[in-house]
Design a protein around this motif. Structure first.
Motif, PDB file in Angstrom:
ATOM      1  N   GLY A 288       5.363   5.375   6.841  1.00 31.57           N
ATOM      2  CA  GLY A 288       4.207   4.543   6.536  1.00 31.57           C
ATOM      3  C   GLY A 288       3.342   5.113   5.431  1.00 31.57           C
ATOM      4  O   GLY A 288       2.175   4.733   5.300  1.00 31.57           O
ATOM      5  N   GLY A 289       3.913   6.029   4.638  1.00 30.57           N
ATOM      6  CA  GLY A 289       3.131   6.746   3.630  1.00 30.57           C
ATOM      7  C   GLY A 289       3.006   6.058   2.288  1.00 30.57           C
ATOM      8  O   GLY A 289       2.505   6.666   1.336  1.00 30.57           O
ATOM      9  N   ASP A 290       3.476   4.809   2.169  1.00 30.74           N
ATOM     10  CA  ASP A 290       3.291   4.079   0.911  1.00 30.74           C
ATOM     11  C   ASP A 290       2.860   2.649   1.188  1.00 30.74           C
ATOM     12  O   ASP A 290       2.977   2.151   2.315  1.00 30.74           O
ATOM     13  CB  ASP A 290       4.563   4.108   0.061  1.00 30.74           C
ATOM     14  N   SER A 291       2.326   2.002   0.166  1.00 32.49           N
ATOM     15  CA  SER A 291       1.888   0.614   0.298  1.00 32.49           C
ATOM     16  C   SER A 291       2.239  -0.135  -0.982  1.00 32.49           C
ATOM     17  O   SER A 291       2.392   0.468  -2.049  1.00 32.49           O
ATOM     18  CB  SER A 291       0.376   0.543   0.571  1.00 32.49           C
ATOM     19  N   TRP A 292       2.336  -1.468  -0.867  1.00 26.83           N
ATOM     20  CA  TRP A 292       2.736  -2.304  -2.000  1.00 26.83           C
ATOM     21  C   TRP A 292       1.695  -3.380  -2.264  1.00 26.83           C
ATOM     22  O   TRP A 292       1.024  -3.859  -1.346  1.00 26.83           O
ATOM     23  CB  TRP A 292       4.096  -2.958  -1.721  1.00 26.83           C
ATOM     24  N   SER A 293       1.577  -3.754  -3.530  1.00 27.81           N
ATOM     25  CA  SER A 293       0.661  -4.817  -3.923  1.00 27.81           C
ATOM     26  C   SER A 293       1.157  -5.423  -5.234  1.00 27.81           C
ATOM     27  O   SER A 293       2.127  -4.942  -5.817  1.00 27.81           O
ATOM     28  CB  SER A 293      -0.766  -4.275  -4.098  1.00 27.81           C
TER      29      SER A 293
END
Length: 367
Positions: A288-293
């Motif tokens: 869960g250490g990255d995010s997208w946008s």
């Protein structure tokens, strides 16, 4: 042992080294610092070894026989407490080969011809005390080397299991000369809040929260050349080694003293003249250490918020990603999932819109 024989009869250090040594011994001696990871092994000779080596030099001078220049050098290293890992291996090999010398007349005190040339040679190498000590130390060294190789194997098994990622940065990497005339490499392995190049359909940022002092403390990081584990320059040892890692407003900063090896010296020259200028680092992302946008221009953006572990920082010759490896596999998988989630969300929104439109039509008909 990474000394390799070349097809032309020369020797090289590591898989990618130059074939320029005339012998395996020359390659090993020129790269003795390779063994610095074994520095915790105590190579202090015993009192019996020192006494035997000292007496061996005296008898060789008195009788004019016994031993070679290599044996004399070993005796002096024993007396001055300057034994190295390669020398310990030579000691072990010597005693294994020359066990037969003990059968010759004059080897034991009281026999005719004492001290024989073989006895004097044995004393130069530390005699019985040296044989016992070198056997013990050689076993320790082999155990440590085996564990080290297994650790490297495990690391690269992780890499080829598509877990490890690598990123390359084109930032200044400089070589500073200290007061004691040592070359120190200083640079950045990663940069915070800096937009990457197009990584195959997306751009990426590394958040300042991604790497912390705790991350460094929990990672045993190597400084390498082109991510080659045979070309090790320095090691952090969970904050206790000679690779210095720190966090500042720019990113992950590193510094280390160039080892006195052929590839270490070559790297220093190439850094100074600008032939090599890029740095890369290998890492794994926490769950869960990255995010997208998606930005206002429609670009997909990945933000790395938490790195689980650092594996190495490397000076790299070519600033390119290897599509055949896992360099970008994890990110590409994340991008695919993100696009799928956007598609599902768009379909859901479209369904809601069509349902509302249909409801309005029904209401209008009833009126």
């Amino acid at each position: 042992m990474p000394a390799k024989e070349c097809e032309n009869g020369k020797w090289k250090w590591g898989e990618t080294g130059a074939c320029k040594y005339d012998s395996k011994e020359e390659a090993e001696n020129d790269n003795e610092n390779y063994y610095r990871d074994l520095e915790d092994i105590d190579l202090t000779p015993t009192k019996g070894m020192v006494e035997a080596a000292t007496r061996g030099l005296e008898l060789r001078k008195e009788f004019g026989r016994g031993g070679t220049e290599v044996g004399v050098k070993t005796a002096r290293m024993i007396i001055s407490n300057e034994l190295t890992i390669p020398r310990v291996k030579k000691m072990y090999a010597y005693f294994q080969r020359h066990e037969v010398d003990k059968q010759a007349e004059g080897f034991e005190l009281g026999e005719d011809g004492f001290p024989s040339a073989g006895k004097i040679a044995w004393m130069l190498w530390g005699d019985e005390a040296g044989m016992s000590w070198s056997t013990k130390k050689r076993n320790q060294i082999e155990k440590e080397e085996k564990e080290e190789k297994q650790q490297i194997t495990n690391i690269w098994d992780i890499k080829y299991n598509d877990i490890m990622e690598k990123r390359i940065y084109n930032l200044e990497t400089r070589v500073e000369t200290t007061e004691n005339n040592k070359d120190v490499v200083v640079g950045y392995g990663s940069v915070f809040n800096s937009r990457s190049e197009n990584l195959g359909g997306f751009f990426e940022y590394i958040s300042p929260t991604a790497i912390t002092d705790e991350t460094i403390k929990n990672s045993d990081v190597r400084a390498l050349i082109n991510h080659d584990p045979n070309l090790i320059l320095s090691r952090s040892k969970f904050g206790e080694g000679n690779l210095n890692l720190s966090i500042d407003e720019t990113g992950l900063k590193y510094s280390y003293e160039l080892p006195d090896t052929t590839y270490g010296r070559d790297l220093g020259v190439n850094l100074k003249n600008g032939n090599i200028s890029q740095s890369s680092f290998a890492f794994t992302i926490a769950e869960g250490g990255d995010s997208w946008s998606t930005d206002e221009n429609g670009n997909d953006i990945r933000t790395i918020n938490k790195i689980d572990r650092l594996f190495d920082i490397s000076s790299v010759t070519y600033p390119a990603y290897n599509e055949a490896s896992s360099d970008l596999v994890i990110a590409q998988r994340g991008l695919q999932k993100y696009k799928e989630s956007i598609k599902i969300k768009d379909e859901e929104n479209d369904l809601v819109k069509r349902s509302l439109a249909k409801l309005k039509i029904e209401i209008a008909k009833r009126k």
